[in-house]
Design a protein around this motif. Structure first.
Motif, PDB file in Angstrom:
ATOM      1  N   LEU A  68      -8.863   2.186 -14.360  1.00  0.00           N
ATOM      2  CA  LEU A  68      -8.483   3.173 -13.382  1.00  0.00           C
ATOM      3  C   LEU A  68      -6.889   2.566 -13.182  1.00  0.00           C
ATOM      4  O   LEU A  68      -6.647   1.501 -13.484  1.00  0.00           O
ATOM      5  N   SER A  69      -6.106   3.269 -12.482  1.00  0.00           N
ATOM      6  CA  SER A  69      -4.770   2.993 -12.210  1.00  0.00           C
ATOM      7  C   SER A  69      -4.782   1.881 -11.636  1.00  0.00           C
ATOM      8  O   SER A  69      -5.441   1.413 -10.834  1.00  0.00           O
ATOM      9  N   CYS A  70      -3.611   1.040 -11.912  1.00  0.00           N
ATOM     10  CA  CYS A  70      -3.368  -0.474 -11.398  1.00  0.00           C
ATOM     11  C   CYS A  70      -2.003  -0.736 -11.379  1.00  0.00           C
ATOM     12  O   CYS A  70      -1.249  -0.213 -12.065  1.00  0.00           O
ATOM     13  N   SER A  71      -1.602  -1.809 -10.669  1.00  0.00           N
ATOM     14  CA  SER A  71      -0.069  -2.334 -10.965  1.00  0.00           C
ATOM     15  C   SER A  71       0.157  -3.115 -12.137  1.00  0.00           C
ATOM     16  O   SER A  71      -0.764  -3.801 -12.418  1.00  0.00           O
ATOM     17  N   SER A  72       1.379  -2.842 -12.622  1.00  0.00           N
ATOM     18  CA  SER A  72       1.745  -3.657 -13.786  1.00  0.00           C
ATOM     19  C   SER A  72       1.759  -5.314 -13.469  1.00  0.00           C
ATOM     20  O   SER A  72       1.608  -5.978 -14.276  1.00  0.00           O
ATOM     21  N   ALA A  73       1.871  -5.425 -12.295  1.00  0.00           N
ATOM     22  CA  ALA A  73       2.148  -6.885 -11.877  1.00  0.00           C
ATOM     23  C   ALA A  73       0.846  -7.608 -12.056  1.00  0.00           C
ATOM     24  O   ALA A  73       0.543  -8.652 -12.176  1.00  0.00           O
ATOM     25  N   ALA A  74      -0.295  -6.910 -11.913  1.00  0.00           N
ATOM     26  CA  ALA A  74      -1.444  -7.617 -11.460  1.00  0.00           C
ATOM     27  C   ALA A  74      -2.136  -7.425 -13.090  1.00  0.00           C
ATOM     28  O   ALA A  74      -2.784  -8.167 -13.488  1.00  0.00           O
ATOM     29  N   LEU A  75      -1.558  -6.465 -13.998  1.00  0.00           N
ATOM     30  CA  LEU A  75      -2.084  -6.429 -15.315  1.00  0.00           C
ATOM     31  C   LEU A  75      -1.046  -5.864 -16.414  1.00  0.00           C
ATOM     32  O   LEU A  75      -0.673  -4.885 -16.469  1.00  0.00           O
ATOM     33  N   SER A  76      -0.386  -6.706 -16.828  1.00  0.00           N
ATOM     34  CA  SER A  76       0.600  -6.232 -17.896  1.00  0.00           C
ATOM     35  C   SER A  76       0.066  -5.745 -18.919  1.00  0.00           C
ATOM     36  O   SER A  76      -0.748  -5.791 -19.306  1.00  0.00           O
ATOM     37  N   GLU A  77       0.969  -4.997 -19.527  1.00  0.00           N
ATOM     38  CA  GLU A  77       0.817  -4.236 -21.009  1.00  0.00           C
ATOM     39  C   GLU A  77       0.309  -5.327 -21.812  1.00  0.00           C
ATOM     40  O   GLU A  77      -0.485  -4.956 -22.851  1.00  0.00           O
ATOM     41  N   LYS A  78       0.828  -6.464 -21.808  1.00  0.00           N
ATOM     42  CA  LYS A  78       0.358  -7.471 -22.894  1.00  0.00           C
ATOM     43  C   LYS A  78      -1.208  -7.774 -22.561  1.00  0.00           C
ATOM     44  O   LYS A  78      -1.724  -7.936 -23.476  1.00  0.00           O
ATOM     45  N   GLU A  79      -1.274  -8.284 -21.280  1.00  0.00           N
ATOM     46  CA  GLU A  79      -2.866  -8.553 -21.003  1.00  0.00           C
ATOM     47  C   GLU A  79      -3.492  -7.345 -21.343  1.00  0.00           C
ATOM     48  O   GLU A  79      -4.774  -7.609 -21.757  1.00  0.00           O
ATOM     49  N   ARG A  80      -3.410  -6.105 -20.976  1.00  0.00           N
ATOM     50  CA  ARG A  80      -3.788  -4.898 -21.271  1.00  0.00           C
ATOM     51  C   ARG A  80      -4.444  -5.082 -22.800  1.00  0.00           C
ATOM     52  O   ARG A  80      -5.468  -4.740 -23.264  1.00  0.00           O
ATOM     53  N   ALA A  81      -3.338  -5.118 -23.696  1.00  0.00           N
ATOM     54  CA  ALA A  81      -3.636  -5.121 -24.968  1.00  0.00           C
ATOM     55  C   ALA A  81      -4.426  -6.066 -25.381  1.00  0.00           C
ATOM     56  O   ALA A  81      -5.113  -5.910 -26.393  1.00  0.00           O
ATOM     57  N   ALA A  82      -4.343  -7.096 -24.732  1.00  0.00           N
ATOM     58  CA  ALA A  82      -5.133  -8.203 -25.223  1.00  0.00           C
ATOM     59  C   ALA A  82      -6.813  -7.911 -24.617  1.00  0.00           C
ATOM     60  O   ALA A  82      -7.788  -8.937 -24.711  1.00  0.00           O
ATOM     61  N   GLY A  83      -6.948  -7.228 -23.902  1.00  0.00           N
ATOM     62  CA  GLY A  83      -8.206  -6.799 -23.519  1.00  0.00           C
ATOM     63  C   GLY A  83      -8.675  -7.119 -21.987  1.00  0.00           C
ATOM     64  O   GLY A  83      -9.774  -6.915 -21.701  1.00  0.00           O
ATOM     65  N   ASP A  84      -7.628  -7.396 -21.314  1.00  0.00           N
ATOM     66  CA  ASP A  84      -8.011  -7.720 -20.115  1.00  0.00           C
ATOM     67  C   ASP A  84      -8.022  -6.408 -19.178  1.00  0.00           C
ATOM     68  O   ASP A  84      -7.607  -5.616 -19.456  1.00  0.00           O
ATOM     69  N   ILE A  85      -8.935  -6.746 -18.233  1.00  0.00           N
ATOM     70  CA  ILE A  85      -9.215  -5.625 -17.179  1.00  0.00           C
ATOM     71  C   ILE A  85      -9.336  -5.946 -15.950  1.00  0.00           C
ATOM     72  O   ILE A  85      -9.397  -7.411 -15.688  1.00  0.00           O
ATOM     73  N   LEU A  86      -9.462  -5.313 -14.831  1.00  0.00           N
ATOM     74  CA  LEU A  86      -9.382  -5.660 -13.381  1.00  0.00           C
ATOM     75  C   LEU A  86     -10.782  -5.464 -12.985  1.00  0.00           C
ATOM     76  O   LEU A  86     -11.122  -4.030 -12.995  1.00  0.00           O
ATOM     77  N   LEU A  87     -11.518  -6.179 -12.515  1.00  0.00           N
ATOM     78  CA  LEU A  87     -13.101  -5.981 -11.844  1.00  0.00           C
ATOM     79  C   LEU A  87     -12.905  -4.637 -10.945  1.00  0.00           C
ATOM     80  O   LEU A  87     -13.710  -3.981 -10.935  1.00  0.00           O
ATOM     81  N   CYS A  88     -11.891  -4.885 -10.217  1.00  0.00           N
ATOM     82  CA  CYS A  88     -11.804  -3.729  -8.929  1.00  0.00           C
ATOM     83  C   CYS A  88     -11.317  -2.429  -9.433  1.00  0.00           C
ATOM     84  O   CYS A  88     -11.530  -1.811  -8.702  1.00  0.00           O
ATOM     85  N   ARG A  89     -10.781  -2.326 -10.420  1.00  0.00           N
ATOM     86  CA  ARG A  89     -10.285  -1.122 -11.062  1.00  0.00           C
ATOM     87  C   ARG A  89     -11.032  -0.628 -12.353  1.00  0.00           C
ATOM     88  O   ARG A  89     -10.339   0.078 -13.067  1.00  0.00           O
TER      89      ARG A  89
END
Ligand code: SF4
Ligand code: SF4
Ligand code: FES
Lengths: 365, 554
Positions: free
Chosen positions: A59-80
């Protein structure tokens, strides 16, 4: 339900189940797995994990919490994130960073058992001192506990009527069910000093402490217990919220706890209580009708729309819901707990339409 | 709601700021809006007090209220909307009294009282819904479209810096230390804000004036703490629990801790400090209590797990509270400015319920193997070995000092500070202040001669100590503070850190490295001013920043 496996930095594997409607953080907490989290809204990045396999909706989240790079690496936020398939995740934290809160199972002794009206018993227990929990009775006003008789297959859930305390006291208001197993035990076998096993506290029918609206409580029969607990807590904390109680029974002789309601006024001078009797066959100067009918009448008055806390038989909940809807009260401002027609709140309405957070990890119906 | 006062404010590609229904800290929209209204009424109170003071009339109750009210609005302090309704009513009452005070003083001086504009004439609604409807009038960004972002940014800097000053001054006040110049500065800033200034220069000057006032506030706090509890001494603090009943005290309030220690005397209850209260163990009068057993847990953002695991009651004496979890909600108490709806609050310093709770809860079942850390290197301790320090610098044994100071927080980028400390070469000394140290204060940094390489100078509240040490060392070397082989690596989170930063700037300290991100309320133009005037730099990569600091010094 999807299976989620979370591998911690120090190699522990923690499994829980998640459905497609809840965030992974909610799913974990429901399974008593409490991963690190802070903002719980996709802003801090504390709950960031890496997806190894499977599919999750982010779901939508802040880029400070999850950068594009992290997202591309498969990172997610448990709360979102919500599971879309079975998932394998790796965490950047150790197992020790994950909290767990196993449900307490404690023993308690009967301190008092006394009839209240023609159909109700007041049962007071005192926890035995416990190496893990001490003597204190810790719960959130409005919760319930499951009581079991040692050595017998007798178990029932009842709402607590008192407030958390350091003396270890638990107060219940129990409807005597003809032929009911626990009722039979209470009436025939139980004596002061007898031991019971207490599972819990459980349940999410508790005050929305951060809401500012007036709090109106609608209670049918022993559905009064959680309302009493919440009102007593408000009195204890000198809570300034305007509040009302609509409490009803079927017949005059069934009335109980009127002294407790009266006593509440000392700490809650703003409390307005309406005691209702549905079928008053004898002289009765109070409201004749059901609590939902009394509620309907009061909702015709001017003033801010209240939050409703409703506890009682399914029919009362249904009637209250339609009264509330007609008065323009949003579904998510009605918090309810149903009783089964048997004894006590065995059917918890944790997933009705207005499902929402009360505080992290707790979902209120 | 709109709030961007702290470092964890919501950031996205569209900009920064917590809006919507809830802030990142858990503050809900109603509480945020009511806080804005409270501050607006306080501006009016400040206006009248400022004008009255110019005529020689003061009102101690109004001044003290300002400190307390501002403190409640810091990040992670008070989340209880109902409490703000009461505070707004109290602020309005005091403002009306201050108006009367001012008018009397004016008449006594044969002057016609001015009709003050703005917040001075704002009438807060009498109920919650009315107050919430007024929040727009009180919002920090209300005239952003007219005055522009730079002005809004500077007004924010003044307002948030003021919050920090008030928090420090309140701590000092509860221990009996008050300074008229702090009240004068607070009132001056409020009067300025109430006039809705549109020019950059007076706002910049005000920010620096607050920095100077904050230095006085920190001096007063230092005097209050040392006056009440003695001079901090280097002390070994146990960081593992001991068997027995237990109370955990968090926040900064040494007075509350002292009262809890008194209330638990000879009752078989161990008292632990949490997080920011760690430096308490270094004060002679506090450490004399044998049941002040140790420090438990780390920085504020880890509290949900740590509090859940703690087997006794928890008292939050000031900041930094975060949303209490169900697992410890029943045994966490708030005190002083702190609040959360549905938690027990101790207003008048009566901790008897906490004692009862501690006796009813299980406590630690057994001793955990003893581990300690050393703290207590306040100015007296450090200056006590100043000769050795100076010798070591002259002999080349100490090449550089790094003051790694400020807050900890939840943001991922904060690893920088532990990396920085770990990477600092062996011939450098690391001074710490504030919660950022929890990321590395259990690491072993060894010694230089007899001097530990890691010297913990205390809470953020003890920044005064660091400034005194820097000034004295500069004197000893016959140079200015900026010429010392000293670099400041500052992490900020909330508004006390903003006040300390203003103090550093006001004292002319240059080249501070600030992180993990720059304040969201500072526009690029304002950041440029800070860079040009004060050499402020954002943090980069730890190794490179260390190399740059050493190169600059060389
Ligand atoms: S205090 Fe910080 S996190 Fe909380 S609402 Fe304001 S900016 Fe957001
Ligand atoms: S160092 Fe920062 S986070 Fe820690 S207590 Fe001080 S202001 Fe709060
Ligand atoms: S808890 Fe903050 S991003 Fe998930």
């Amino acid at each position: 339900m999807f299976k989620v496996e979370l591998l911690t930095r120090d190699g522990a594997s923690i499994a829980f189940e998640a459905d497609a409607t809840q965030t992974l953080l909610e799913a974990a907490e429901r399974a008593s797995v409490y991963p690190p989290s802070s903002c719980r809204e996709g802003g801090c990045g504390v709950c960031r994990v890496t997806k190894v396999s499977g599919d999750a909706e982010l779901l939508s989240c802040s880029s400070a919490a999850l950068s594009e790079k992290e997202r591309a690496a498969g990172d997610i936020l448990l709360c979102r994130s919500r599971a879309r398939s079975d998932l394998q995740l790796t965490a950047t934290f150790d197992q020790t960073a994950i909290g767990s809160a196993p449900e307490p199972v404690r023993t308690a002794r009967i301190v008092e058992i006394a009839p209240q009206g023609s159909t109700t018993l007041r049962l007071v227990l005192q926890y035995s001192d416990d190496p893990t929990f001490g003597q204190a009775a810790q719960f959130v006003a409005g919760q319930y506990a499951e009581l079991a008789v040692p050595g017998a297959p007798i178990k029932r859930s009842y709402s607590l009527a008192n407030t958390p305390n350091w003396d270890g006291l638990l107060e219940f208001l129990i409807r005597i069910q003809p032929g009911g197993a626990f009722s039979g035990y209470l009436r025939e076998t139980a004596t002061a000093g007898a031991e019971l096993i207490v599972h819990g506290p459980k349940g999410q029918f508790t005050l929305d402490e951060s809401a500012l609206a007036p709090r109106w409580f609608v209670a049918g029969g022993t559905g009064l217990a959680p309302a009493l607990s919440m009102l007593r807590q408000m009195a204890e904390f000198a809570d300034p919220h305007p509040c009302r109680l609509f409490f009803g029974v079927n017949r005059v002789e069934e009335l109980f706890a009127l002294d407790a309601i009266e006593a509440l006024r000392a700490g809650l001078p703003q409390l307005q209580a309406t005691v209702c009797v549905w079928k008053p066959e004898v002289a009765w100067s109070g409201f004749a009708g059901t609590p939902s009918e009394a509620l309907a009448k009061s909702l015709k008055e001017e003033g801010p729309r209240p939050d409703l806390y409703v506890c009682g038989p399914p029919a009362l909940i249904a009637a209250t819901n339609s009264v509330a809807a007609a008065a323009g009260i949003a579904q998510d401002r009605i918090f309810s707990e149903k009783f089964s027609p048997a004894e006590g709140p065995v059917e918890k309405s944790t997933e009705p339409p207005g499902r929402r957070h009360l505080w992290p990890g707790v979902i209120v119906g | 709601m709109f709030c961007y006062q702290c470092e964890q404010t919501f950031r996205s590609d569209e900009g920064a700021g917590c809006a919507g229904t809830k802030g990142m800290c858990g503050k809900d929209a109603a509480t945020a809006d009511l806080q804005d209204v409270l501050l607006h009424v306080c501006e009016g109170l400040g206006q009248y007090l400022h004008h009255a003071r110019a005529l020689g009339a003061t009102d101690a109750e109004g001044d003290r209220f300002l400190l307390f009210a501002f403190f409640t609005t810091l990040t992670n302090v008070n989340f209880n909307a109902a409490r703000f309704v009461q505070l707004i009513a109290e602020a309005a009452r005091l403002r009306d009294r201050a108006r009367a005070l001012y008018e009397r003083a004016a008449r006594a001086a044969a002057k016609i009282p001015e009709n003050l504009p703005g917040a001075a004439v704002f009438v807060p609604a009498s109920d919650m819904n009315g107050l919430l409807a007024q929040a727009g009038e009180a919002a920090i960004r209300k005239d952003a479209a007219i005055v522009g972002e730079d002005v809004i940014g500077l007004r924010s800097l003044v307002l948030y810096g003021l919050k920090g000053v008030c928090a420090y001054a309140h701590h000092a006040r509860v221990l009996g230390e008050e300074r008229p110049e702090i009240y004068a500065a607070v009132e001056h800033a409020l009067d300025l804000l109430a006039r809705e200034p549109k020019d950059i220069e007076p706002l910049l000057e005000e920010a620096l004036a607050l920095g100077r006032a904050n230095f006085v506030a920190m001096e007063a706090l230092d005097a209050a703490n040392t006056g009440a509890f003695g001079t901090p001494q280097p002390t070994q603090v146990r960081v593992t629990p001991v068997k027995g009943k237990a109370i955990l005290v968090s926040g900064h309030d040494l007075k509350d801790l002292h009262e809890i220690l008194e209330a638990t005397k000879d009752k078989g209850i161990n008292v632990y400090t949490h997080g920011e209260l760690l430096p308490a163990h270094a004060y002679p009068k506090l450490k004399a209590y044998p049941h002040l057993a140790g420090n438990y847990g780390g920085a504020w953002q880890d509290q949900q797990k740590e509090f859940a695991d703690f087997p006794g009651p928890i008292v939050m004496t000031s900041n930094c509270l975060i949303e209490p979890q169900a697992r410890y909600r029943g045994r966490i108490f708030t005190a002083g400015p702190v609040g959360w709806a549905g938690l027990r609050h101790i207003a008048e310093g009566d901790f008897s319920q906490v004692v009862q709770a501690a006796l009813a809860l299980p406590g630690f079942p057994e001793d955990v193997e003893e581990k300690t850390i050393t703290i207590g290197f306040g100015r007296t301790a450090v200056l006590g070995v100043a000769d050795k320090v100076i010798e070591a610098v002259k002999a080349g044994q100490i090449r550089h000092f790094f003051l790694v100071g400020g807050c900890d927080g939840a943001a991922p980028g904060r690893n920088y500070y532990s990396d920085f400390a770990d990477e600092a070469p062996d011939d450098t000394v690391i001074l710490t202040i504030g919660c950022g140290k929890y990321r590395f204060n259990k690491h072993d940094f060894g010694t230089i001669g007899e001097l530990p390489r890691l010297l913990d100078m205390g809470q953020c509240n003890d920044a005064y100590s660091a400034l005194v040490v820097a000034t004295k060392l500069a004197e000893a070397f016959g140079v200015g503070v900026n010429e010392l082989p000293l670099s400041l690596i500052v992490s900020w989170f909330e508004q006390k850190a903003a006040a300390v930063l203003l103090t550093l700037l006001a004292l002319g300290v240059r080249n501070v490295r600030l992180g993990p991100t720059l304040p969201a309320f500072l526009t690029p133009a304002l950041v440029n001013v800070l860079v040009e005037k004060f050499g402020i730099q954002p943090i980069g990569e730890a190794k490179a920043d260390i190399a740059a600091a050493l190169a600059r010094a060389a």
